[in-house]
Design an enzyme around this catalytic site. Sequence first.
Site, PDB file in Angstrom:
ATOM      1  N   LYS A 113      58.316  89.488  74.282  1.00 41.52           N
ATOM      2  CA  LYS A 113      58.216  89.446  72.840  1.00 41.52           C
ATOM      3  C   LYS A 113      59.196  88.676  72.104  1.00 41.52           C
ATOM      4  CE  LYS A 113      57.449  92.573  68.598  1.00 41.52           C
ATOM      5  NZ  LYS A 113      56.273  91.796  68.185  1.00 41.52           N
ATOM      6  N   ARG A 124      48.574  86.680  75.632  1.00 42.67           N
ATOM      7  CA  ARG A 124      48.316  87.926  75.947  1.00 42.67           C
ATOM      8  C   ARG A 124      47.069  88.664  75.216  1.00 42.67           C
ATOM      9  NH1 ARG A 124      53.813  87.394  77.091  1.00 42.67           N
ATOM     10  NH2 ARG A 124      54.087  87.443  74.702  1.00 42.67           N
ATOM     11  N   GLY A 151      45.123  81.291  69.552  1.00 36.92           N
ATOM     12  CA  GLY A 151      46.167  81.799  70.461  1.00 36.92           C
ATOM     13  C   GLY A 151      45.539  82.395  71.582  1.00 36.92           C
ATOM     14  N   ALA A 152      44.283  81.922  71.903  1.00 35.48           N
ATOM     15  CA  ALA A 152      43.361  82.155  73.116  1.00 35.48           C
ATOM     16  C   ALA A 152      44.069  82.347  74.422  1.00 35.48           C
ATOM     17  CB  ALA A 152      42.013  81.482  72.901  1.00 35.48           C
ATOM     18  N   ALA A 153      44.940  81.506  74.516  1.00 37.28           N
ATOM     19  CA  ALA A 153      45.433  81.742  75.898  1.00 37.28           C
ATOM     20  C   ALA A 153      46.681  82.769  76.036  1.00 37.28           C
ATOM     21  CB  ALA A 153      46.136  80.229  76.357  1.00 37.28           C
ATOM     22  N   HIS A 176      59.431  97.600  73.136  1.00 35.99           N
ATOM     23  CA  HIS A 176      58.156  96.706  73.509  1.00 35.99           C
ATOM     24  C   HIS A 176      58.515  95.980  74.896  1.00 35.99           C
ATOM     25  CE1 HIS A 176      56.996  96.989  69.318  1.00 35.99           C
ATOM     26  NE2 HIS A 176      55.928  96.513  69.461  1.00 35.99           N
ATOM     27  N   GLY A 209      56.838  93.858  63.918  1.00 36.95           N
ATOM     28  CA  GLY A 209      56.196  93.683  62.305  1.00 36.95           C
ATOM     29  C   GLY A 209      56.068  95.453  62.065  1.00 36.95           C
ATOM     30  N   THR A 210      55.534  95.953  63.046  1.00 43.56           N
ATOM     31  CA  THR A 210      55.071  97.326  62.733  1.00 43.56           C
ATOM     32  C   THR A 210      56.209  98.205  62.344  1.00 43.56           C
ATOM     33  OG1 THR A 210      53.516  97.059  64.756  1.00 43.56           O
ATOM     34  CG2 THR A 210      53.795  99.594  63.791  1.00 43.56           C
ATOM     35  N   GLY A 243      46.687  89.260  63.606  1.00 41.35           N
ATOM     36  CA  GLY A 243      47.607  90.143  64.130  1.00 41.35           C
ATOM     37  C   GLY A 243      49.155  89.698  64.329  1.00 41.35           C
ATOM     38  N   PRO A 252      50.087  94.355  61.064  1.00 44.37           N
ATOM     39  CA  PRO A 252      51.161  94.256  62.091  1.00 44.37           C
ATOM     40  C   PRO A 252      50.666  94.893  63.192  1.00 44.37           C
ATOM     41  CG  PRO A 252      51.735  95.518  60.017  1.00 44.37           C
ATOM     42  CD  PRO A 252      50.386  95.055  59.639  1.00 44.37           C
TER      43      PRO A 252
HETATM   44  N1  LIG Z   1      48.772  93.392  65.119  1.00 46.38           N
HETATM   45  C1  LIG Z   1      48.707  93.818  66.387  1.00 46.38           C
HETATM   46  O1  LIG Z   1      48.184  94.987  66.515  1.00 46.38           O
HETATM   47  C2  LIG Z   1      49.418  92.989  67.439  1.00 46.38           C
HETATM   48  C3  LIG Z   1      49.384  93.335  69.002  1.00 46.38           C
HETATM   49  C4  LIG Z   1      50.131  92.926  69.930  1.00 46.38           C
HETATM   50  C5  LIG Z   1      50.523  91.568  69.606  1.00 46.38           C
HETATM   51  N2  LIG Z   1      50.876  91.447  68.270  1.00 46.38           N
HETATM   52  C6  LIG Z   1      51.669  89.994  68.012  1.00 46.38           C
HETATM   53  O2  LIG Z   1      50.500  88.864  68.194  1.00 46.38           O
HETATM   54  C7  LIG Z   1      51.398  87.769  68.265  1.00 46.38           C
HETATM   55  C8  LIG Z   1      51.043  87.228  69.717  1.00 46.38           C
HETATM   56  O3  LIG Z   1      51.210  88.335  70.748  1.00 46.38           O
HETATM   57  P1  LIG Z   1      51.074  87.942  72.391  1.00 46.38           P
HETATM   58  O4  LIG Z   1      51.673  89.057  73.046  1.00 46.38           O
HETATM   59  O5  LIG Z   1      49.548  87.585  72.648  1.00 46.38           O
HETATM   60  O6  LIG Z   1      51.963  86.422  72.414  1.00 46.38           O
HETATM   61  P2  LIG Z   1      51.652  85.371  73.456  1.00 46.38           P
HETATM   62  O7  LIG Z   1      52.917  84.648  73.576  1.00 46.38           O
HETATM   63  O8  LIG Z   1      51.083  85.991  74.716  1.00 46.38           O
HETATM   64  O9  LIG Z   1      50.700  84.432  72.785  1.00 46.38           O
HETATM   65  C9  LIG Z   1      50.725  83.537  71.867  1.00 46.38           C
HETATM   66  C10 LIG Z   1      49.689  82.336  72.053  1.00 46.38           C
HETATM   67  O10 LIG Z   1      49.804  81.634  70.938  1.00 46.38           O
HETATM   68  C11 LIG Z   1      49.718  80.202  71.241  1.00 46.38           C
HETATM   69  N3  LIG Z   1      50.204  79.369  70.061  1.00 46.38           N
HETATM   70  C12 LIG Z   1      51.484  79.183  69.953  1.00 46.38           C
HETATM   71  N4  LIG Z   1      51.530  78.193  68.571  1.00 46.38           N
HETATM   72  C13 LIG Z   1      50.186  77.997  68.314  1.00 46.38           C
HETATM   73  C14 LIG Z   1      49.678  77.283  67.451  1.00 46.38           C
HETATM   74  N5  LIG Z   1      50.110  76.560  66.479  1.00 46.38           N
HETATM   75  N6  LIG Z   1      48.287  77.264  67.357  1.00 46.38           N
HETATM   76  C15 LIG Z   1      47.470  77.947  68.358  1.00 46.38           C
HETATM   77  N7  LIG Z   1      48.153  78.925  69.262  1.00 46.38           N
HETATM   78  C16 LIG Z   1      49.345  78.774  69.494  1.00 46.38           C
HETATM   79  C17 LIG Z   1      50.600  80.147  72.510  1.00 46.38           C
HETATM   80  O11 LIG Z   1      50.377  79.091  73.330  1.00 46.38           O
HETATM   81  C18 LIG Z   1      50.102  81.545  73.369  1.00 46.38           C
HETATM   82  O12 LIG Z   1      49.112  81.253  74.105  1.00 46.38           O
HETATM   83  C19 LIG Z   1      52.933  88.400  68.255  1.00 46.38           C
HETATM   84  O13 LIG Z   1      53.307  87.874  66.837  1.00 46.38           O
HETATM   85  C20 LIG Z   1      52.798  89.701  68.375  1.00 46.38           C
HETATM   86  O14 LIG Z   1      53.958  90.355  67.828  1.00 46.38           O
HETATM   87  C21 LIG Z   1      50.145  91.939  67.069  1.00 46.38           C
HETATM   88  O1  LIG Z   2      53.460  92.885  71.924  1.00 51.58           O
HETATM   89  C1  LIG Z   2      53.623  92.517  70.611  1.00 51.58           C
HETATM   90  O2  LIG Z   2      54.437  91.637  70.358  1.00 51.58           O
HETATM   91  C2  LIG Z   2      53.369  93.456  69.414  1.00 51.58           C
HETATM   92  N1  LIG Z   2      53.473  93.093  68.404  1.00 51.58           N
HETATM   93  C3  LIG Z   2      53.146  93.776  67.078  1.00 51.58           C
HETATM   94  C4  LIG Z   2      54.445  94.056  66.407  1.00 51.58           C
HETATM   95  O3  LIG Z   2      55.342  93.409  66.292  1.00 51.58           O
HETATM   96  O4  LIG Z   2      54.468  95.244  65.319  1.00 51.58           O
HETATM   97  C5  LIG Z   2      52.407  95.178  67.486  1.00 51.58           C
HETATM   98  C6  LIG Z   2      52.510  95.972  68.693  1.00 51.58           C
HETATM   99  C7  LIG Z   2      52.658  94.759  69.920  1.00 51.58           C
END
Ligand SMILES: NC(=O)c1ccc[n+]([C@@H]2O[C@H](COP(=O)([O-])OP(=O)(O)OC[C@H]3O[C@@H](n4cnc5c(N)ncnc54)[C@H](O)[C@@H]3O)[C@@H](O)[C@H]2O)c1
Ligand SMILES: O=C(O)C1=N[C@H](C(=O)O)CCC1
Length: 246
Positions: free
Chosen positions: A136, A13, A9-11, A132, A142-143, A75, A103
């Site tokens: 999203k 956010r 998911g390197a591309a 959020h 999830g939190t 995450g 989460p």
């Molecule tokens: N645990 C935490 O602290 C935390 C914090 C922020 C976000 N999150 C969660 O992290 C996830 C990503 O959030 P984000 O804001 O970075 O989303 P995002 O949409 O910016 O990034 C997701 C990335 O995953 C890629 N992707 C999709 N399917 C894929 C696959 N099969 N293999 C590899 N890459 C794939 C997409 O192309 C995209 O670049 C969400 O579920 C969000 O809720 C968790």
């Molecule tokens: O930006 C998001 O998407 C986030 N997702 C997580 C969640 O669903 O709890 C954590 C915070 C950011």
Amino acid sequence: MNVRVAVIGAAGRMGQQVCRAVESADDLDLAGRFDAGDELGDLGGADVAVDFTVPGATLANVLHCVSRGVHAVVGTTGWTDDRLAEVRTALDERPAVGVLVAPNFAIGAVLTMKFAREAARFYESVEVVELHHPDKVDAPSGTAVRTAQLVAEARRDAGVDPAPDATASGLDGARGADVDGVPVHAVRLRGMVAHEEVLFGSPGETLTLRHDSFDRESFMPGVLTGVRQVRERPGLTVGLESYLGL
Ligand SMILES: NC(=O)c1ccc[n+]([C@@H]2O[C@H](COP(=O)([O-])OP(=O)(O)OC[C@H]3O[C@@H](n4cnc5c(N)ncnc54)[C@H](O)[C@@H]3O)[C@@H](O)[C@H]2O)c1
Ligand SMILES: O=C(O)C1=N[C@H](C(=O)O)CCC1
């Protein structure tokens, strides 16, 4: 020797932020960047993979990591008991591998969940509000789901009655989503990053716990803690709290 880290998911956010954090750490090396459509293969020879993708992709990514003996720090949200059970089953074949699914990696969010669990048995009423950014894809967060589950469990253990609510009619969704009997409300607003309020009430008083992530940088200390410890913690761990000694 440095820990080699792949980011899945390197591309995205979070993925971009994790790549920068790994590259800035003296004890970690970025082994590979993977995004949708890429073959994960041997994950660039990584010791640990970090997954911030989408709920529909993360289970397959984690199972791939486990099958290759690569530890995983996850995450991505959207995990269910059934999906976690699949990871546990896969880990039975690879008992030395560690998987951390959290989460929320922000320290304040982990503390909010802990404090909410402590407070839960003392109040008649409880509701969770999460706020959020509007990009999203899942709701509630999830939190918020985990917070509500922890609060509900603490109330059940203490024999607390269901929260009072006289609502007899209303528009669909007005009382939020029901997570184990706890109403959870999701706001999506441009300008927000990730925010949560846990509201408790009893006659004559309320308690509000609030956490705000204003920048995705807030998640990085927790993610790097996961990366540094996961190899020493085989099996599945849900939530960052044990990694923080909580
Ligand atoms: N645990 C935490 O602290 C935390 C914090 C922020 C976000 N999150 C969660 O992290 C996830 C990503 O959030 P984000 O804001 O970075 O989303 P995002 O949409 O910016 O990034 C997701 C990335 O995953 C890629 N992707 C999709 N399917 C894929 C696959 N099969 N293999 C590899 N890459 C794939 C997409 O192309 C995209 O670049 C969400 O579920 C969000 O809720 C968790
Ligand atoms: O930006 C998001 O998407 C986030 N997702 C997580 C969640 O669903 O709890 C954590 C915070 C950011």
